[in-house]
Design an enzyme around this catalytic site. Structure first.
Site, PDB file in Angstrom:
ATOM      1  N   ARG A 172     -52.308 105.421  43.395  1.00 15.49           N
ATOM      2  CA  ARG A 172     -51.819 106.213  42.257  1.00 15.49           C
ATOM      3  C   ARG A 172     -50.500 106.886  42.614  1.00 15.49           C
ATOM      4  NH1 ARG A 172     -54.083 110.515  41.250  1.00 15.49           N
ATOM      5  NH2 ARG A 172     -53.450 110.885  39.124  1.00 15.49           N
ATOM      6  N   ARG A 176     -43.862 110.591  35.537  1.00 12.19           N
ATOM      7  CA  ARG A 176     -43.913 111.240  34.217  1.00 12.19           C
ATOM      8  C   ARG A 176     -42.566 111.081  33.526  1.00 12.19           C
ATOM      9  NH1 ARG A 176     -46.253 117.206  35.713  1.00 12.19           N
ATOM     10  NH2 ARG A 176     -48.386 116.557  36.221  1.00 12.19           N
ATOM     11  N   ARG A 249     -58.158 113.911  59.694  1.00 13.26           N
ATOM     12  CA  ARG A 249     -56.754 114.223  59.878  1.00 13.26           C
ATOM     13  C   ARG A 249     -56.658 115.716  60.102  1.00 13.26           C
ATOM     14  NH1 ARG A 249     -52.503 114.032  56.424  1.00 13.26           N
ATOM     15  NH2 ARG A 249     -53.743 113.771  54.543  1.00 13.26           N
ATOM     16  N   ARG A 280     -44.385 120.682  55.221  1.00 11.28           N
ATOM     17  CA  ARG A 280     -44.242 121.629  54.106  1.00 11.28           C
ATOM     18  C   ARG A 280     -43.932 123.013  54.642  1.00 11.28           C
ATOM     19  NH1 ARG A 280     -49.374 121.156  50.098  1.00 11.28           N
ATOM     20  NH2 ARG A 280     -50.607 121.290  51.994  1.00 11.28           N
ATOM     21  N   GLU A 300     -46.243 123.594  58.052  1.00 14.97           N
ATOM     22  CA  GLU A 300     -47.394 122.704  58.233  1.00 14.97           C
ATOM     23  C   GLU A 300     -46.990 121.496  59.071  1.00 14.97           C
ATOM     24  OE1 GLU A 300     -49.757 121.812  54.616  1.00 14.97           O
ATOM     25  OE2 GLU A 300     -49.402 119.716  55.105  1.00 14.97           O
ATOM     26  N   TYR A 349     -62.506 113.570  50.267  1.00 19.57           N
ATOM     27  CA  TYR A 349     -61.526 114.578  49.927  1.00 19.57           C
ATOM     28  C   TYR A 349     -61.929 115.191  48.589  1.00 19.57           C
ATOM     29  CZ  TYR A 349     -57.734 117.536  49.304  1.00 19.57           C
ATOM     30  OH  TYR A 349     -57.031 118.706  49.141  1.00 19.57           O
ATOM     31  N   ASP A 351     -61.378 118.430  46.019  1.00 17.88           N
ATOM     32  CA  ASP A 351     -60.704 119.679  45.678  1.00 17.88           C
ATOM     33  C   ASP A 351     -61.768 120.742  45.420  1.00 17.88           C
ATOM     34  OD1 ASP A 351     -58.011 119.186  45.891  1.00 17.88           O
ATOM     35  OD2 ASP A 351     -57.854 118.259  43.914  1.00 17.88           O
TER      36      ASP A 351
END
Ligand SMILES: Cc1cc2nc3c(=O)[nH]c(=O)nc-3n(C[C@H](O)[C@H](O)[C@H](O)COP(=O)(O)OP(=O)(O)OC[C@H]3O[C@@H](n4cnc5c(N)ncnc54)[C@H](O)[C@@H]3O)c2cc1C
Length: 370
Positions: A172, A176, A249, A280, A300, A349, A351
């Site tokens: 994915r 947009r 990870r 980041r 990070e 994973y 959220d």
């Protein structure tokens, strides 16, 4: 009769949610947590009067009203909207890839023009059956977007050339063709105004918790204490790693207090430079709109996972999933009253909203016979 109806192993979001639901149903619940604090990956603490997300930036977002109503019982939420930026070659770009990004990259104003440029790039690559992550990305977004945003960032994140990663990782990559920097498409979004740790503290108010207590140090003793165990840790530990260690990870965060009130002007900036080792930078005050003289910025760094490191993300490799399933099958028969819940125990994973949904589901199953 055993001392507790439920022993919840781990006081992260999964453990706190299920403990709350069970307690509300008058169950006798004990939580044990191997660390000296609650929160797991959501743990946050105040530094310089700013709520710092110690294990990485956490933005709550969901489409589920039920989930959002649930968390709002424990803290009011602000209206933070995640609009990260990406830095490359001295320029700052908008994320996720949208018309703002295409204007910054291609100077296109109309969606049809942006689409045309990208389609031409994709066509030029002429990739019919992508053999790896790089080829898949090129076939989806073309070379310019790939090289600015994906190539070096991914190489740093996974510590390997994107050509060595499976194509499936890039399944994915939404583009947009409208002007919208809101990273998430979800209806509800925000940050708990009192901080994640205090929110979770409110969730488990009145429930007994023992810190610095590792379930796997004395499994039999803890199993004997309760009718059921809800386990939110890594399942290879339950069988003493007999088939090998499950792979994760991991990351390292460097938290810095800076003597300026505003360092980068936004909460999250991805760094897409090859030679900058962090991926980041996070300026926490923007999550809660804190008005302070100083600021806290976290960097990070992706790191190689070894046993003992913090388990940030389950591996997405097929061989690791197969190993997980092997452990899970054996655990079902070895510990019939143990239920796995959460991001680590389910090796997915998830959220935060998905973790809560999983806890709701498990609660429904457990309470079928109440
Ligand atoms: C860097 C990063 C950023 C993220 N950002 C977002 C975001 O923006 N939005 C979002 O929705 N989600 C985000 N997530 C996902 C979110 O962190 C998880 O959904 C959530 O924290 C999972 O909670 P959990 O309880 O399943 O696991 P954890 O948070 O890992 O909690 C497990 C707990 O169990 C304890 N434990 C483990 N083993 C034992 C044992 N043997 N005995 C006793 N205690 C034990 C651990 O110490 C820990 O406290 C992010 C995750 C990461 C890593």
């Amino acid at each position: 009769m055993k001392k507790y109806d439920y022993l919840v192993v781990g006081a992260g979001l999964a453990g706190c949610t299920i403990a709350n639901l069970l307690k509300k149903n008058n169950k006798r619940v004990l939580i044990i947590e191997k660390e000296d604090h609650i929160g797991g990956m959501c743990y946050s603490e105040k530094r310089e009067n700013i709520e710092v997300h110690i294990f990485g930036p956490h933005i709550f977002h969901t489409d589920s009203k039920e989930v959002f109503d649930f968390v709002q019982q424990f803290s009011p939420f602000n209206n933070f909207v995640n609009q990260p930026k990406a830095y490359k070659n001295g320029k700052l770009y908008s994320l996720p890839y949208n018309m703002n990004t295409f204007y910054e990259v291609f100077n296109t104003i109309k969606p049809c023009d942006a689409k045309k440029v990208i389609d031409e790039e994709i066509k030029k690559e002429n990739i019919k059956n992508p053999a790896n992550f790089e080829e898949k990305c090129l076939s989806l977004v073309g070379r310019t977007i790939y090289e600015i945003f994906i190539k070096d960032y991914t190489a740093k994140q996974w510590k390997t050339d994107p050509k060595n990663l499976p194509a499936s990782l890039a399944s994915r990559l939404p583009l947009r063709f409208y002007y919208d920097n809101n990273y998430f498409n979800h209806r509800y979004q925000g940050i708990p105004e009192i901080g994640y740790t205090k929110m979770l503290q409110n969730m488990i108010d009145g429930i007994k918790i023992e810190f610095n207590t590792d379930f796997n140090k004395d499994i039999k003793k803890y199993i004997d204490m309760a009718e059921h165990v809800i386990y939110t840790g890594s399942i290879d530990e339950l069988l003493d790693f007999k088939y090998g260690i499950l792979n994760y990870r991991t990351l390292r965060f460097e938290h810095k207090v800076l003597d300026v009130d505003n360092y980068q002007g936004t909460a999250v900036i991805n760094n897409n430079e090859k030679d900058v080792p962090y991926t980041r930078s996070i300026e926490h005050k923007f999550f809660n709109y804190s008005q302070t003289e100083k600021t806290v910025v976290s960097y990070e760094y992706p790191e190689e996972y070894k046993l003992g490191c913090v388990k940030y993300y389950p591996s997405l490799q097929q061989k690791d999933n197969e190993l997980y399933m092997k452990y899970l099958d054996e655990i079902k028969t070895t510990f019939p009253n143990l239920h796995v819940l959460g991001r680590i125990a389910q090796y997915k994973y998830l959220d935060m909203d998905k973790v809560i949904i999983e806890a709701f589901e498990l609660f429904k199953q457990l309470t079928k016979n109440f």
